[in-house]
Design a protein around this motif. Structure first.
Motif, PDB file in Angstrom:
ATOM      1  N   VAL A 115      71.367  30.437  65.266  1.00  0.00           N
ATOM      2  CA  VAL A 115      71.178  30.329  66.711  1.00  0.00           C
ATOM      3  C   VAL A 115      70.017  31.234  67.096  1.00  0.00           C
ATOM      4  O   VAL A 115      69.940  32.375  66.635  1.00  0.00           O
ATOM      5  CB  VAL A 115      72.436  30.782  67.482  1.00  0.00           C
ATOM      6  N   ALA A 116      69.131  30.736  67.925  1.00  0.00           N
ATOM      7  CA  ALA A 116      68.004  31.534  68.409  1.00  0.00           C
ATOM      8  C   ALA A 116      67.820  31.246  69.894  1.00  0.00           C
ATOM      9  O   ALA A 116      67.937  30.097  70.325  1.00  0.00           O
ATOM     10  CB  ALA A 116      66.735  31.192  67.648  1.00  0.00           C
ATOM     11  N   PRO A 117      67.538  32.279  70.674  1.00  0.00           N
ATOM     12  CA  PRO A 117      67.299  32.037  72.097  1.00  0.00           C
ATOM     13  C   PRO A 117      65.983  31.313  72.308  1.00  0.00           C
ATOM     14  O   PRO A 117      65.043  31.464  71.527  1.00  0.00           O
ATOM     15  CB  PRO A 117      67.244  33.447  72.695  1.00  0.00           C
ATOM     16  N   ARG A 118      65.941  30.493  73.334  1.00  0.00           N
ATOM     17  CA  ARG A 118      64.692  29.848  73.742  1.00  0.00           C
ATOM     18  C   ARG A 118      64.171  30.594  74.960  1.00  0.00           C
ATOM     19  O   ARG A 118      64.937  31.203  75.694  1.00  0.00           O
ATOM     20  CB  ARG A 118      64.948  28.390  74.115  1.00  0.00           C
ATOM     21  N   PRO A 119      62.869  30.543  75.187  1.00  0.00           N
ATOM     22  CA  PRO A 119      62.338  31.178  76.403  1.00  0.00           C
ATOM     23  C   PRO A 119      62.985  30.555  77.637  1.00  0.00           C
ATOM     24  O   PRO A 119      63.161  29.342  77.716  1.00  0.00           O
ATOM     25  CB  PRO A 119      60.844  30.869  76.353  1.00  0.00           C
ATOM     26  N   LEU A 120      63.353  31.399  78.581  1.00  0.00           N
ATOM     27  CA  LEU A 120      64.012  30.923  79.790  1.00  0.00           C
ATOM     28  C   LEU A 120      63.013  30.637  80.898  1.00  0.00           C
ATOM     29  O   LEU A 120      62.010  31.343  81.036  1.00  0.00           O
ATOM     30  CB  LEU A 120      65.008  31.968  80.299  1.00  0.00           C
ATOM     31  N   ASP A 121      63.318  29.633  81.663  1.00  0.00           N
ATOM     32  CA  ASP A 121      62.583  29.388  82.899  1.00  0.00           C
ATOM     33  C   ASP A 121      62.768  30.633  83.770  1.00  0.00           C
ATOM     34  O   ASP A 121      63.868  31.187  83.834  1.00  0.00           O
ATOM     35  CB  ASP A 121      63.182  28.154  83.588  1.00  0.00           C
ATOM     36  N   PRO A 122      61.730  31.117  84.417  1.00  0.00           N
ATOM     37  CA  PRO A 122      61.858  32.323  85.234  1.00  0.00           C
ATOM     38  C   PRO A 122      62.984  32.245  86.273  1.00  0.00           C
ATOM     39  O   PRO A 122      63.642  33.243  86.574  1.00  0.00           O
ATOM     40  CB  PRO A 122      60.490  32.462  85.911  1.00  0.00           C
ATOM     41  N   ARG A 123      63.243  31.043  86.804  1.00  0.00           N
ATOM     42  CA  ARG A 123      64.330  30.899  87.784  1.00  0.00           C
ATOM     43  C   ARG A 123      65.692  31.104  87.143  1.00  0.00           C
ATOM     44  O   ARG A 123      66.579  31.711  87.737  1.00  0.00           O
ATOM     45  CB  ARG A 123      64.254  29.537  88.468  1.00  0.00           C
ATOM     46  N   VAL A 124      65.851  30.619  85.911  1.00  0.00           N
ATOM     47  CA  VAL A 124      67.112  30.803  85.192  1.00  0.00           C
ATOM     48  C   VAL A 124      67.281  32.279  84.844  1.00  0.00           C
ATOM     49  O   VAL A 124      68.368  32.845  84.984  1.00  0.00           O
ATOM     50  CB  VAL A 124      67.157  29.928  83.920  1.00  0.00           C
TER      51      VAL A 124
END
Length: 74
Positions: free
Chosen positions: A49-58
């Protein structure tokens, strides 16, 4: 770590069976859902599992949620 958080919230120790149930739920329900939502990259076959870049709003919403939860525990 998740079992520890759950035990702290419940005020009781968890068993190996509880841990196994949590792992099953993560692998078959939660991680695939987070992958589908674009929040993590989940490789079922490799178990990674790896995090993905988040939308700034999220990201802002998550920060506010964590802050609000921290305040409610004080």
């Amino acid at each position: 770590m998740l079992c520890g958080w759950d035990a702290a919230d419940a005020g009781a120790m968890r068993t190996p069976s509880d841990r196994n149930q949590l792992l099953i739920a993560l692998r078959h329900v939660h991680l695939p859902s987070l992958d589908d939502a674009g929040l993590v990259e989940y490789d079922r076959s490799a178990g990674r599992v790896a995090p993905r870049p988040l939308d700034p709003r999220v990201e802002e919403l998550l920060e506010r949620s964590v802050a609000a939860e921290s305040l409610s525990r004080e």
